[in-house]
Motif scaffolding. Structure first.
Motif, PDB file in Angstrom:
ATOM      1  N   GLN A   1      42.767  49.990  39.913  1.00 13.35           N
ATOM      2  CA  GLN A   1      43.101  49.941  38.480  1.00 13.35           C
ATOM      3  C   GLN A   1      44.605  49.891  38.225  1.00 13.35           C
ATOM      4  N   MET A   2      45.408  50.396  39.137  1.00 15.94           N
ATOM      5  CA  MET A   2      46.860  50.441  38.935  1.00 15.94           C
ATOM      6  C   MET A   2      47.569  49.197  39.470  1.00 15.94           C
ATOM      7  N   SER A   3      46.798  48.185  39.881  1.00 17.31           N
ATOM      8  CA  SER A   3      47.427  46.954  40.373  1.00 17.31           C
ATOM      9  C   SER A   3      48.103  46.221  39.213  1.00 17.31           C
ATOM     10  N   ARG A   4      49.090  45.401  39.577  1.00 14.92           N
ATOM     11  CA  ARG A   4      49.837  44.626  38.582  1.00 14.92           C
ATOM     12  C   ARG A   4      49.768  43.139  38.939  1.00 14.92           C
ATOM     13  N   ARG A   5      49.673  42.312  37.925  1.00 14.07           N
ATOM     14  CA  ARG A   5      49.577  40.869  38.126  1.00 14.07           C
ATOM     15  C   ARG A   5      50.762  40.368  38.952  1.00 14.07           C
ATOM     16  N   ASP A   6      50.464  39.574  39.992  1.00 16.53           N
ATOM     17  CA  ASP A   6      51.531  39.043  40.833  1.00 16.53           C
ATOM     18  C   ASP A   6      51.953  37.653  40.351  1.00 16.53           C
ATOM     19  N   ALA A   7      52.859  37.019  41.088  1.00 11.39           N
ATOM     20  CA  ALA A   7      53.398  35.710  40.695  1.00 11.39           C
ATOM     21  C   ALA A   7      52.320  34.630  40.644  1.00 11.39           C
ATOM     22  N   LYS A   8      51.225  34.802  41.398  1.00 13.99           N
ATOM     23  CA  LYS A   8      50.127  33.834  41.401  1.00 13.99           C
ATOM     24  C   LYS A   8      49.096  34.129  40.311  1.00 13.99           C
ATOM     25  N   GLY A   9      49.309  35.206  39.551  1.00 18.28           N
ATOM     26  CA  GLY A   9      48.360  35.589  38.517  1.00 18.28           C
ATOM     27  C   GLY A   9      47.238  36.474  39.020  1.00 18.28           C
ATOM     28  N   HIS A  10      47.297  36.896  40.292  1.00 15.15           N
ATOM     29  CA  HIS A  10      46.265  37.749  40.873  1.00 15.15           C
ATOM     30  C   HIS A  10      46.476  39.203  40.462  1.00 15.15           C
ATOM     31  N   ILE A  11      45.382  39.883  40.162  1.00 14.99           N
ATOM     32  CA  ILE A  11      45.418  41.313  39.860  1.00 14.99           C
ATOM     33  C   ILE A  11      44.130  41.933  40.382  1.00 14.99           C
ATOM     34  N   GLY A  12      44.220  43.105  40.966  1.00 11.81           N
ATOM     35  CA  GLY A  12      43.037  43.795  41.464  1.00 11.81           C
ATOM     36  C   GLY A  12      42.499  43.163  42.726  1.00 11.81           C
ATOM     37  N   HIS A  13      41.354  42.532  42.612  1.00 14.12           N
ATOM     38  CA  HIS A  13      40.706  41.912  43.761  1.00 14.12           C
ATOM     39  C   HIS A  13      39.880  40.717  43.310  1.00 14.12           C
ATOM     40  N   PHE A  14      39.533  39.869  44.264  1.00 12.87           N
ATOM     41  CA  PHE A  14      38.629  38.741  44.031  1.00 12.87           C
ATOM     42  C   PHE A  14      37.356  39.056  44.790  1.00 12.87           C
ATOM     43  N   ALA A  15      36.216  38.945  44.156  1.00 12.09           N
ATOM     44  CA  ALA A  15      34.946  39.258  44.804  1.00 12.09           C
ATOM     45  C   ALA A  15      33.956  38.130  44.564  1.00 12.09           C
ATOM     46  N   GLY A  16      32.988  38.029  45.451  1.00 19.12           N
ATOM     47  CA  GLY A  16      31.946  37.026  45.291  1.00 19.12           C
ATOM     48  C   GLY A  16      30.833  37.247  46.296  1.00 19.12           C
ATOM     49  N   ASN A  17      29.756  36.501  46.127  1.00 15.98           N
ATOM     50  CA  ASN A  17      28.592  36.613  46.994  1.00 15.98           C
ATOM     51  C   ASN A  17      28.728  35.713  48.211  1.00 15.98           C
TER      52      ASN A  17
END
Length: 171
Positions: free
Chosen positions: A129-145
């Motif tokens: 929850q305390m992550s911050r958006r990086d230069a690529k626009g990523h924040i938190g995590h990416f998940a999928g099946n």
């Protein structure tokens, strides 16, 4: 260390180890993945141990079992089924939450690039929850099946406050 609610503890213990039994006097070590955030706001996946086990009964006359009490407090327990080919995009977890796959496999990719694939028997603690958006626009995590079928997860959202720079804080 805080203590854990009995229902969630039973689900967690059942999913992370099955080879240790009460006749063995040596406490087991079980594992979970922790999605945590560092002081720069970058999320990471770290494999962490549960190893503070006590041998005791949960309810007499049931025999003793190894228990690692992790949290005591309020929790919401959610069963979720992600449709085939579910895409979680980049997002932080809504709460500090334990995620236990019950059927199928899914993955979590942290902002540092580490990708972990999990299936039945694996456990993940989402605390980005305390992550911050990086230069690529990523924040938190990416998940999928993984695969062509749905994935069933048990999610236990806790009342814990998110932390920074504390990988493996529940051990």
């Amino acid at each position: 260390m805080t203590r854990f609610i009995p229902l969630a503890a039973a689900l967690l213990a059942a999913s992370v180890f099955g080879s240790a039994h009460a006749a063995d006097p040596t406490p087991p070590t079980a594992w979970y993945w922790h999605n945590w955030t560092d002081h720069d706001g970058v999320s990471h996946m770290t494999r962490c141990p549960f190893h503070d086990y006590d041998l005791k009964t949960m309810s007499k006359p049931a025999g003793p079992q190894w228990q690692d009490h992790v949290h005591e407090g309020n929790a919401h327990i959610i069963s979720t089924v992600q449709p085939a080919h579910w895409d979680g995009s980049w997002h932080p977890d809504p709460k500090v939450q334990w995620i236990i796959p019950l059927k199928g496999s899914w993955y979590v990719t942290a902002m540092d690039g580490k990708k972990v694939v999990m299936g039945p028997g694996d456990v993940s603690l989402g605390e980005d929850q305390m992550s911050r958006r990086d230069a690529k626009g990523h924040i938190g995590h990416f998940a999928g099946n993984i695969g062509d079928g749905p994935v069933t997860l048990m999610v236990i959202q806790t009342d814990e406050q998110p932390t920074v720079d504390k990988p493996c804080r529940f051990h």
